[in-house]
Design an enzyme around this catalytic site. Sequence first.
Site, PDB file in Angstrom:
ATOM      1  N   ASP A  30       0.810  -1.185  -0.010  1.00 29.79           N
ATOM      2  CA  ASP A  30      -0.096  -0.038   0.112  1.00 29.79           C
ATOM      3  C   ASP A  30       0.685   1.384   0.014  1.00 29.79           C
ATOM      4  O   ASP A  30       0.809   1.914  -0.966  1.00 29.79           O
ATOM      5  CB  ASP A  30      -0.828   0.025   1.190  1.00 29.79           C
ATOM      6  CG  ASP A  30      -1.752  -1.364   1.199  1.00 29.79           C
ATOM      7  OD1 ASP A  30      -1.787  -2.317   0.562  1.00 29.79           O
ATOM      8  OD2 ASP A  30      -2.543  -1.279   2.037  1.00 29.79           O
ATOM      9  N   GLU A  77      -0.213  -9.948  12.070  1.00 29.07           N
ATOM     10  CA  GLU A  77      -0.111  -9.254  10.573  1.00 29.07           C
ATOM     11  C   GLU A  77       1.538  -9.120  10.176  1.00 29.07           C
ATOM     12  O   GLU A  77       1.653  -9.427   9.049  1.00 29.07           O
ATOM     13  CB  GLU A  77      -1.105  -8.098  10.439  1.00 29.07           C
ATOM     14  CG  GLU A  77      -1.183  -7.569   8.968  1.00 29.07           C
ATOM     15  CD  GLU A  77      -2.096  -6.637   8.967  1.00 29.07           C
ATOM     16  OE1 GLU A  77      -2.434  -5.998   7.975  1.00 29.07           O
ATOM     17  OE2 GLU A  77      -2.449  -5.912   9.936  1.00 29.07           O
TER      18      GLU A  77
END
Length: 826
Positions: free
Chosen positions: A563, A796
């Site tokens: 991202d 994560e």
Amino acid sequence: MTADKFARKRIIGKHKDPDSVDSHEPKRLLPKHKKDSSAYKGRFITLSCVTVLAILLVGYFLYQERLKNAVNTPLNSPRIIEDDTSSSKVTPERFWGSYRPHTYFGLKTRSKNSPVVGLMWLQQFTGRMPPPIRHWCNQDDKIQGYGWVAHDGVNFGVQEINEDNFKLNTSFVKRMGGKHGGDWTAKVIVTPKVKLSKLASPTYVSLMFYMALDGQGKVDTEMVKNRVSGINGYSEELGNFKISFPKVSTKGAKYNHLVTHTTKLDKLKDVMMETIKIEAWDKARTMPYFILGGRSVPRDSGGPNYIVHQVTAQLPLEMEVIFESGSVEDRKETLSGESYDETLSQHLVEFDNKFSDLFQHRQNGYNNSMVDFAKFAMSNMIGGIGYFYGSSLVQSKYNKEPVEYWKAPLYTAVPSRPFFPRGFLWDEGFHNLLIREWDESISKDILFHWIDLLNSEGWIPREQILGVEARARVPSEFVVQQNVNANPPTFFLPLQKIITNMIKSNTDSDRKILKALYPRLKAWFHWYNSTQVGTQRSVYRWRGRDPNTNKQLNPLTLTSGLDDFPRSSHPTDDERHVDLRCWMALASGVMADIARALNADWEEYRATNQMLTDNKLLDELHWSKEGQQYSDYGYHADKVKLEQPKITLQPGQRPPQQQPDKIRVVITDPKYQFVNSFGYVSLFPFLLKIVNPTSPKLFTIMNNIKNPNMLWTDYGLRSLSRNARLYKRFNTQHDPPYWRGAIWINMNYLALSALNHYSYTTGPYQNLAKSIYIDLRNNLVNNLYRQYIKSGYIWENYDDKTGEGRGTHPFTGWSSLVVLIMAEKY
């Protein structure tokens, strides 16, 4: 002579009266009705022009309509997954499953309108209003740890949930038989953490097990002395069935229930809480005791479709739920009690043996605790597989408003049960590296479901938000998928091995699948090569970057999957993205293999692969001599910052109560140049094994990897060099860094795979590759295990300075690749 007189003279001269005495021309016959014929021709020409124009207009509008409809029209090619593939008739062993990963415990079938069952629970007598009821996985619940400790994806699953004062063990076992997927039994065991003798006061817990229908079928209760002893029901997918709730063995247990009707599966908890009543447990307890509201079925509803069975007791508490299909005629015994325990024990032994044979972690030097950690990671990948049905919300530039994709099923793993309980395209490629190793038939089923979602343009929406429960977890601004936006085609990672195995087997069924798979992959590959290409040959560019934003330090590239990783500061059409080029190199190689196996036109794919893996051309387009790294190229300014905009007030004007968001300030003028932010993007030619093993650039890359001031840490490779300008920098005033320093397991897996490859490939840097491989693998595995023991979760990503888990948790998507890393399977 005026134009009018000239015109009249021409007309008169042309049409002299043949009987006129002044005429010197010989008499001749004229066509009958000459004037009428000319008028007819004029009308015919006019009508023809109108007709042609009408046809063109109709054609134009049909073409525009076709462009509008393309985004939600399926690809005109035979599907790989046929309509009944997931049915109880074709795959009964996978018909029922824990396909509701967003719930702490829930089961459903692989069908369009499956009934759902699930568990909620609450601790009584805490004094909290309203009572904290657990249902959907939620990080705000602050549960100390939960996840599947064993799950084979077919027969059973065992899960542990660690609350503050007690632990829940949830398990289920399936047994085949009949025509509708057979029977199953679920068991919930709740035990206090502290011995009863040491408790200041006993712990009371309510377990609430429910069944709800999704639009069709019927259910109702069996009652014994105001206790729901079971549910009798019928649905199209299940035929007749019965759910039994045996009495629990705990003395003093109390039973309550809810029988009602709801039209919203995503509101089951809300509907239940609206009916909760307060009652006294006994005369000695003054704190409220929460019970369900009993029977409350609207008259015009057509009957109940949502039933909840509540059991409340002092811990320890054990509850069984038994589902029996009406189509099983040769049932020898109920799957309950000792029969259940023996069957579960047998499955656990088979699971342990298979896991040990496949991954051989003990042979690699790992102790029992670390092997259990690996089992947990793998089980949560498998237990995180869901089955969804519905339609995405999509849009193209030809649609003024978003439109619904066609309704379709999706069998897929999810990255994170509490935060991302749905399908993500680029995650799924990494997921299936592990799933394929465990069970290739499950992996093929998942990937082929995804590939069947191709539209007529060859595009797959990168995020799959199917069904009301999935959509309820996604903010509205992220629901609509744009058809120009890609995601890395990571499916080609597991497809490499799957297709190789199918080509080797050469069975009729595999060749049939390959013939259905090939045109779909061909359309997908063509879509990338027509929508994500750059302005020159062999250059690729991710679409979806915003060139007009002034609030982002560096415009996001969400479609790349990385991202906020630094790209060129000013997006233009002339960007070159090195990671996308490498993904297409991988894809072209796999396409060449499958085309060649089918005797299709494979030379063009091989030529594309050779061009994209040509190191000389790669270096010309992406090697930065200044940075000594592979880089993106674009219109870029190195020096940018976020600043509070200055506010100019008019005389007497009050300053705003809230300061405006910071905006980007460009300190140095942008120019076309390489973007020398060393990190994961820079590694892609290495990660996907494109760099020649004899290239000096390979030596440079590996030295940069091992440099602590760049990517090396004691916990794994960080995503962005400590020397990079945007290392750890917020991208907006409110958005913390994401891919700007954190350690991500999927990229570390690719790095280890590449290091392992170069350590076995003849070249001058084999020993260096092997040395870095050993150290990186140890650092990564030891930190993930250490953080799991400390926190109860797999995360994560991980902090590059402390190794601590960050982001959503549990994240047992690609972080579970640690299982393959421990097994050295790449």
